[in-house]
Design a protein around this motif. Sequence first.
Motif, PDB file in Angstrom:
ATOM      1  N   ARG A 163       0.835  -1.105   0.076  1.00 52.30           N
ATOM      2  CA  ARG A 163      -0.081   0.059   0.103  1.00 52.30           C
ATOM      3  C   ARG A 163       1.025   1.269   0.015  1.00 52.30           C
ATOM      4  N   PHE A 164       2.063   1.272   0.045  1.00 52.26           N
ATOM      5  CA  PHE A 164       3.025   2.298   0.195  1.00 52.26           C
ATOM      6  C   PHE A 164       2.750   3.418  -0.961  1.00 52.26           C
ATOM      7  N   ALA A 165       2.773   2.681  -2.140  1.00 51.70           N
ATOM      8  CA  ALA A 165       2.557   3.874  -3.132  1.00 51.70           C
ATOM      9  C   ALA A 165       1.150   4.679  -3.090  1.00 51.70           C
ATOM     10  N   GLU A 166       0.440   3.870  -2.797  1.00 54.89           N
ATOM     11  CA  GLU A 166      -1.096   4.379  -2.910  1.00 54.89           C
ATOM     12  C   GLU A 166      -1.179   5.480  -1.592  1.00 54.89           C
ATOM     13  N   LEU A 167      -0.493   4.982  -0.530  1.00 57.85           N
ATOM     14  CA  LEU A 167      -0.814   6.048   0.616  1.00 57.85           C
ATOM     15  C   LEU A 167       0.064   7.071   0.658  1.00 57.85           C
ATOM     16  N   LYS A 168       1.244   7.213  -0.210  1.00 60.41           N
ATOM     17  CA  LYS A 168       1.937   8.265  -0.461  1.00 60.41           C
ATOM     18  C   LYS A 168       1.479   9.288  -1.638  1.00 60.41           C
ATOM     19  N   GLU A 169       0.730   8.661  -2.390  1.00 64.00           N
ATOM     20  CA  GLU A 169      -0.068   9.639  -3.240  1.00 64.00           C
ATOM     21  C   GLU A 169      -1.489  10.148  -2.611  1.00 64.00           C
ATOM     22  N   THR A 170      -2.013   9.551  -1.789  1.00 66.46           N
ATOM     23  CA  THR A 170      -3.350  10.009  -1.261  1.00 66.46           C
ATOM     24  C   THR A 170      -3.189   9.929   0.399  1.00 66.46           C
ATOM     25  N   PRO A 171      -2.733  10.914   1.016  1.00 64.01           N
ATOM     26  CA  PRO A 171      -2.735  10.858   2.443  1.00 64.01           C
ATOM     27  C   PRO A 171      -3.986  10.718   3.064  1.00 64.01           C
ATOM     28  N   VAL A 172      -5.158  10.983   2.625  1.00 62.39           N
ATOM     29  CA  VAL A 172      -6.209  10.902   3.239  1.00 62.39           C
ATOM     30  C   VAL A 172      -6.517   9.478   3.572  1.00 62.39           C
ATOM     31  N   ALA A 173      -5.965   8.360   2.687  1.00 61.68           N
ATOM     32  CA  ALA A 173      -6.178   7.168   2.777  1.00 61.68           C
ATOM     33  C   ALA A 173      -5.272   6.382   3.907  1.00 61.68           C
ATOM     34  N   ALA A 174      -4.406   7.151   4.417  1.00 56.80           N
ATOM     35  CA  ALA A 174      -3.472   6.639   5.471  1.00 56.80           C
ATOM     36  C   ALA A 174      -4.506   6.452   6.675  1.00 56.80           C
ATOM     37  N   GLU A 175      -5.335   7.313   7.084  1.00 55.02           N
ATOM     38  CA  GLU A 175      -6.076   7.053   8.389  1.00 55.02           C
ATOM     39  C   GLU A 175      -6.734   5.958   8.084  1.00 55.02           C
ATOM     40  N   ARG A 176      -7.632   5.522   6.804  1.00 53.09           N
ATOM     41  CA  ARG A 176      -8.374   4.644   6.729  1.00 53.09           C
ATOM     42  C   ARG A 176      -7.651   3.279   6.735  1.00 53.09           C
ATOM     43  N   PHE A 177      -6.534   3.237   6.326  1.00 54.58           N
ATOM     44  CA  PHE A 177      -5.451   2.060   6.255  1.00 54.58           C
ATOM     45  C   PHE A 177      -5.185   1.833   7.743  1.00 54.58           C
ATOM     46  N   ILE A 178      -4.840   2.759   8.812  1.00 55.70           N
ATOM     47  CA  ILE A 178      -4.581   2.370   9.999  1.00 55.70           C
ATOM     48  C   ILE A 178      -5.603   1.711  10.759  1.00 55.70           C
ATOM     49  N   ILE A 179      -6.826   2.720  10.612  1.00 55.81           N
ATOM     50  CA  ILE A 179      -7.975   2.205  11.191  1.00 55.81           C
ATOM     51  C   ILE A 179      -8.430   0.674  11.020  1.00 55.81           C
ATOM     52  N   GLY A 180      -8.244   0.394   9.581  1.00 57.66           N
ATOM     53  CA  GLY A 180      -8.846  -0.758   9.003  1.00 57.66           C
ATOM     54  C   GLY A 180      -7.793  -1.983   9.339  1.00 57.66           C
ATOM     55  N   THR A 181      -6.369  -1.863   9.473  1.00 56.32           N
ATOM     56  CA  THR A 181      -5.436  -2.643   9.872  1.00 56.32           C
ATOM     57  C   THR A 181      -5.686  -2.889  11.242  1.00 56.32           C
ATOM     58  N   LEU A 182      -5.604  -2.023  12.142  1.00 60.24           N
ATOM     59  CA  LEU A 182      -5.971  -2.445  13.296  1.00 60.24           C
ATOM     60  C   LEU A 182      -6.968  -3.176  13.949  1.00 60.24           C
ATOM     61  N   THR A 183      -8.291  -2.609  13.380  1.00 57.58           N
ATOM     62  CA  THR A 183      -9.293  -3.244  13.650  1.00 57.58           C
ATOM     63  C   THR A 183      -9.457  -4.883  13.285  1.00 57.58           C
ATOM     64  N   SER A 184      -9.029  -5.047  11.997  1.00 56.77           N
ATOM     65  CA  SER A 184      -8.902  -6.272  11.378  1.00 56.77           C
ATOM     66  C   SER A 184      -8.084  -7.100  12.319  1.00 56.77           C
ATOM     67  N   MET A 185      -6.756  -6.917  12.510  1.00 55.92           N
ATOM     68  CA  MET A 185      -5.934  -7.809  13.345  1.00 55.92           C
ATOM     69  C   MET A 185      -6.382  -7.769  14.746  1.00 55.92           C
ATOM     70  N   LEU A 186      -6.785  -6.757  15.102  1.00 50.60           N
ATOM     71  CA  LEU A 186      -7.305  -6.963  16.664  1.00 50.60           C
ATOM     72  C   LEU A 186      -8.641  -8.023  16.777  1.00 50.60           C
ATOM     73  N   TRP A 187      -9.382  -8.169  15.888  1.00 51.43           N
ATOM     74  CA  TRP A 187     -10.387  -9.054  15.540  1.00 51.43           C
ATOM     75  C   TRP A 187      -9.878 -10.419  15.472  1.00 51.43           C
ATOM     76  N   ALA A 188      -9.062 -10.489  14.579  1.00 52.01           N
ATOM     77  CA  ALA A 188      -8.407 -11.569  14.285  1.00 52.01           C
ATOM     78  C   ALA A 188      -7.795 -12.595  15.506  1.00 52.01           C
ATOM     79  N   ALA A 189      -6.802 -11.351  15.957  1.00 54.26           N
ATOM     80  CA  ALA A 189      -6.010 -12.060  17.528  1.00 54.26           C
ATOM     81  C   ALA A 189      -7.062 -12.344  18.299  1.00 54.26           C
ATOM     82  N   GLY A 190      -8.088 -11.623  18.682  1.00 53.35           N
ATOM     83  CA  GLY A 190      -9.189 -11.861  19.696  1.00 53.35           C
ATOM     84  C   GLY A 190      -9.650 -13.118  19.460  1.00 53.35           C
ATOM     85  N   THR A 191     -10.176 -13.256  18.456  1.00 55.80           N
ATOM     86  CA  THR A 191     -11.000 -14.606  17.973  1.00 55.80           C
ATOM     87  C   THR A 191     -10.190 -15.912  18.087  1.00 55.80           C
ATOM     88  N   ALA A 192      -8.740 -15.750  17.547  1.00 54.85           N
ATOM     89  CA  ALA A 192      -7.815 -16.693  17.565  1.00 54.85           C
ATOM     90  C   ALA A 192      -7.602 -17.105  19.252  1.00 54.85           C
TER      91      ALA A 192
END
Length: 201
Positions: A163-192
């Motif tokens: 995602r590096f190139a896309e995040l560099k071109e559109t800084p607005v997507a960085a916040e969405r990337f962080i929120i999505g990644t943390l939520t996704s990983m926390l859900w998977a880790a909690g379930t496992a």
Amino acid sequence: MTALWVAVALVVAGFAGWPVTALVFKLARTIDDKADAAKAAEEARAAEEDPSADVTVDDPSPASPGPRGGTVPVAGADPVPGAGPAHDAAGGAGNQAVDSELTAPPGRPASNAAAAGPAAPSQRILRGGAIIGVLERLGVCLAILTGQPVAIAYIVAIKGLGRFAELKETPVAAERFIIGTLTSMLWAAGTAAAVKVLFLH
């Protein structure tokens, strides 16, 4: 029996995580909208209290002085009485004023304006996020169930590099990337972790 619980954990972590992530995105947008509304209200209140913002504007007269001392009809104004054909050519058709450029009357586009074409399709931010999210959650869940949590670092690195190139071109997507990644990983880790502690001990 162990394989059954592993399969259940993978299904819940991989596919039930998307509604959770979407809910977190919606909550984040709601918080941002409330913050923007509060900021706009504060700016409006500050503008009302600012004495320099109190400016009065005089109504325009039907004719304004021309470049050489004459008068030029203003767009939308009634024609000057007694005007001849020259006046009709200058301000007659649609009451357009001629003063080195044409001024279109309100509600009518200028003659030299570019024709309105079809709107360009908006570029989607972080395309393929749903598929990547499912794979990410499956990987995190498997890493915890197999006792290899260090593999999570590889998953995060692969996703970040992809995602590096896309995040560099559109800084607005960085916040969405962080929120999505943390939520996704926390859900998977909690379930496992829950499945491992409750059913695979």
